[in-house]
Scaffold this motif. Structure first.
Motif, PDB file in Angstrom:
ATOM      1  N   ILE A  56       0.826  -1.205   0.000  1.00 58.37           N
ATOM      2  CA  ILE A  56       0.000   0.000   0.000  1.00 58.37           C
ATOM      3  C   ILE A  56       0.864   1.261   0.000  1.00 58.37           C
ATOM      4  CG2 ILE A  56      -1.657   1.351   1.358  1.00 58.37           C
ATOM      5  CD1 ILE A  56      -2.839  -1.383   2.276  1.00 58.37           C
ATOM      6  N   VAL A  57       1.826   1.315   0.908  1.00 60.86           N
ATOM      7  CA  VAL A  57       2.668   2.508   1.036  1.00 60.86           C
ATOM      8  C   VAL A  57       3.578   2.678  -0.180  1.00 60.86           C
ATOM      9  CG1 VAL A  57       4.481   3.623   2.405  1.00 60.86           C
ATOM     10  CG2 VAL A  57       2.553   2.500   3.552  1.00 60.86           C
ATOM     11  N   SER A  58       4.211   1.592  -0.626  1.00 57.76           N
ATOM     12  CA  SER A  58       5.123   1.720  -1.765  1.00 57.76           C
ATOM     13  C   SER A  58       4.370   2.077  -3.045  1.00 57.76           C
ATOM     14  CB  SER A  58       5.954   0.456  -1.957  1.00 57.76           C
ATOM     15  OG  SER A  58       5.135  -0.654  -2.227  1.00 57.76           O
ATOM     16  N   GLY A  59       3.154   1.551  -3.212  1.00 55.76           N
ATOM     17  CA  GLY A  59       2.348   1.915  -4.376  1.00 55.76           C
ATOM     18  C   GLY A  59       1.966   3.387  -4.353  1.00 55.76           C
ATOM     19  N   ALA A  60       1.631   3.898  -3.181  1.00 63.17           N
ATOM     20  CA  ALA A  60       1.287   5.320  -3.056  1.00 63.17           C
ATOM     21  C   ALA A  60       2.504   6.193  -3.350  1.00 63.17           C
ATOM     22  CB  ALA A  60       0.731   5.609  -1.668  1.00 63.17           C
ATOM     23  N   ILE A  61       3.646   5.826  -2.805  1.00 64.67           N
ATOM     24  CA  ILE A  61       4.867   6.607  -3.045  1.00 64.67           C
ATOM     25  C   ILE A  61       5.258   6.553  -4.520  1.00 64.67           C
ATOM     26  CG2 ILE A  61       7.351   6.706  -2.584  1.00 64.67           C
ATOM     27  CD1 ILE A  61       6.651   5.826   0.313  1.00 64.67           C
ATOM     28  N   ALA A  62       5.220   5.360  -5.110  1.00 61.85           N
ATOM     29  CA  ALA A  62       5.608   5.206  -6.519  1.00 61.85           C
ATOM     30  C   ALA A  62       4.720   6.039  -7.436  1.00 61.85           C
ATOM     31  CB  ALA A  62       5.560   3.739  -6.924  1.00 61.85           C
ATOM     32  N   TYR A 110       0.653  11.206  -1.999  1.00 68.13           N
ATOM     33  CA  TYR A 110       1.102  11.367  -0.617  1.00 68.13           C
ATOM     34  C   TYR A 110      -0.048  11.611   0.362  1.00 68.13           C
ATOM     35  CZ  TYR A 110       5.458  11.753  -3.185  1.00 68.13           C
ATOM     36  OH  TYR A 110       6.504  11.519  -4.033  1.00 68.13           O
ATOM     37  N   GLN A 111      -1.266  11.283  -0.040  1.00 68.94           N
ATOM     38  CA  GLN A 111      -2.400  11.423   0.871  1.00 68.94           C
ATOM     39  C   GLN A 111      -2.156  10.556   2.094  1.00 68.94           C
ATOM     40  OE1 GLN A 111      -5.207  13.429   0.577  1.00 68.94           O
ATOM     41  NE2 GLN A 111      -4.026  14.323  -1.108  1.00 68.94           N
ATOM     42  N   ASP A 112      -2.364  11.143   3.271  1.00 69.81           N
ATOM     43  CA  ASP A 112      -2.043  10.434   4.518  1.00 69.81           C
ATOM     44  C   ASP A 112      -2.812   9.131   4.706  1.00 69.81           C
ATOM     45  OD1 ASP A 112      -4.568  11.507   5.200  1.00 69.81           O
ATOM     46  OD2 ASP A 112      -3.650  13.165   6.308  1.00 69.81           O
ATOM     47  N   VAL A 113      -3.976   8.988   4.098  1.00 71.45           N
ATOM     48  CA  VAL A 113      -4.770   7.768   4.263  1.00 71.45           C
ATOM     49  C   VAL A 113      -4.110   6.548   3.618  1.00 71.45           C
ATOM     50  CG1 VAL A 113      -6.985   8.939   4.538  1.00 71.45           C
ATOM     51  CG2 VAL A 113      -6.184   8.312   2.235  1.00 71.45           C
ATOM     52  N   HIS A 114      -3.038   6.779   2.836  1.00 74.79           N
ATOM     53  CA  HIS A 114      -2.328   5.683   2.186  1.00 74.79           C
ATOM     54  C   HIS A 114      -1.015   5.324   2.878  1.00 74.79           C
ATOM     55  CE1 HIS A 114      -5.328   6.055  -0.845  1.00 74.79           C
ATOM     56  NE2 HIS A 114      -4.884   7.213  -1.279  1.00 74.79           N
ATOM     57  N   HIS A 115      -0.672   6.050   3.958  1.00 76.59           N
ATOM     58  CA  HIS A 115       0.595   5.732   4.639  1.00 76.59           C
ATOM     59  C   HIS A 115       0.596   5.968   6.144  1.00 76.59           C
ATOM     60  CE1 HIS A 115       1.954   9.903   5.168  1.00 76.59           C
ATOM     61  NE2 HIS A 115       1.385  10.124   3.988  1.00 76.59           N
ATOM     62  N   ASP A 116      -0.374   6.682   6.684  1.00 72.03           N
ATOM     63  CA  ASP A 116      -0.385   7.007   8.113  1.00 72.03           C
ATOM     64  C   ASP A 116      -1.656   6.458   8.757  1.00 72.03           C
ATOM     65  OD1 ASP A 116      -0.733   8.351  10.627  1.00 72.03           O
ATOM     66  OD2 ASP A 116       0.665   9.902   9.952  1.00 72.03           O
ATOM     67  N   ALA A 117      -1.503   5.339   9.477  1.00 68.49           N
ATOM     68  CA  ALA A 117      -2.675   4.657  10.055  1.00 68.49           C
ATOM     69  C   ALA A 117      -3.435   5.552  11.037  1.00 68.49           C
ATOM     70  CB  ALA A 117      -2.252   3.363  10.736  1.00 68.49           C
ATOM     71  N   GLU A 118      -2.734   6.317  11.846  1.00 72.25           N
ATOM     72  CA  GLU A 118      -3.406   7.179  12.833  1.00 72.25           C
ATOM     73  C   GLU A 118      -4.237   8.265  12.155  1.00 72.25           C
ATOM     74  OE1 GLU A 118      -3.759   6.476  16.044  1.00 72.25           O
ATOM     75  OE2 GLU A 118      -2.648   4.675  15.466  1.00 72.25           O
ATOM     76  N   LEU A 119      -3.666   8.911  11.149  1.00 73.52           N
ATOM     77  CA  LEU A 119      -4.428   9.946  10.443  1.00 73.52           C
ATOM     78  C   LEU A 119      -5.573   9.341   9.638  1.00 73.52           C
ATOM     79  CD1 LEU A 119      -1.608  12.412   9.334  1.00 73.52           C
ATOM     80  CD2 LEU A 119      -3.344  12.750  11.095  1.00 73.52           C
ATOM     81  N   ALA A 120      -5.369   8.145   9.093  1.00 75.93           N
ATOM     82  CA  ALA A 120      -6.461   7.468   8.380  1.00 75.93           C
ATOM     83  C   ALA A 120      -7.616   7.196   9.347  1.00 75.93           C
ATOM     84  CB  ALA A 120      -5.959   6.173   7.753  1.00 75.93           C
ATOM     85  N   LYS A 121      -7.285   6.764  10.574  1.00 82.56           N
ATOM     86  CA  LYS A 121      -8.331   6.504  11.586  1.00 82.56           C
ATOM     87  C   LYS A 121      -9.042   7.789  11.983  1.00 82.56           C
ATOM     88  CE  LYS A 121      -6.104   2.363  13.307  1.00 82.56           C
ATOM     89  NZ  LYS A 121      -5.230   1.775  14.314  1.00 82.56           N
ATOM     90  N   GLU A 122      -8.292   8.888  12.108  1.00 83.64           N
ATOM     91  CA  GLU A 122      -8.910  10.177  12.431  1.00 83.64           C
ATOM     92  C   GLU A 122      -9.912  10.597  11.360  1.00 83.64           C
ATOM     93  OE1 GLU A 122      -6.108  13.318  13.256  1.00 83.64           O
ATOM     94  OE2 GLU A 122      -5.037  12.075  14.731  1.00 83.64           O
TER      95      GLU A 122
END
Length: 168
Positions: free
Chosen positions: A24-30, A34-46
């Motif tokens: 998930i994270v490497s696909g988003a970076i590639a 850089y939307q936080d919902v693709h790499h930051d679990a805490e912000l995705a939960k918020e």
């Protein structure tokens, strides 16, 4: 090169893709998403999601890979039309399946219907990618296939280099 079946109704072999955090994270970076919902679990939960989830560009790439893995490296993706449904969360598995929905044979002059001049068939494949929550992706992929390679003439012999490196 092995011949690939392309008749209407032909089913592609399923492809199981483990959905990992790394994917998930490497696909988003590639894909520079850089939307936080693709790499930051805490912000995705918020933001109301139970965890990070896969972006559409990663899904698009996986769908393209699935089709070209079936038809071979000379196949050319002409159109990928997908729609997302249930999110792909870490720890799940997405299973891609496909069925040939349409085949347009190529012709030497090019028909203007998506086939290349002198090219092979143009094939439309219906795709479904399902995970534990339901259908993650649905859609179609249009792929142009090359003409089958010409078999070598029975009277021709390949040129072999001599010890000196020049043709014998």
């Amino acid at each position: 090169m092995t011949e690939v079946a392309v008749g209407v109704g032909t089913e592609l072999a399923p492809l199981e893709i483990p959905v990992t955090r790394t994917l998930i994270v490497s696909g988003a970076i590639a894909s520079r998403d850089y939307q936080d919902v693709h790499h930051d679990a805490e912000l995705a939960k918020e933001k109301g999601s139970p965890d990070i989830f896969m972006n559409i560009l990663t899904t698009n790439g996986l769908v393209g890979r699935y089709v070209t893995d079936h038809f071979g490296p000379a196949a050319v993706l002409r159109k990928v039309a997908i729609r997302l449904g249930a999110p792909n969360y870490p720890g799940d598995t997405m299973v891609l399946t496909g069925t040939v929905a349409e085949v347009q044979e190529g012709d030497a002059g090019g028909s203007g219907h998506g086939s290349e001049p002198g090219g092979g068939a143009t094939v439309v494949v219906r795709i479904v990618g399902a995970n534990g929550l339901g259908k993650h992706v649905t859609g179609t992929v249009t792929v142009a296939l090359p003409n089958p390679p010409n078999p070598p003439s029975p009277t021709s012999t390949p040129s072999r280099p001599s010890v000196s490196g020049r043709p014998a």
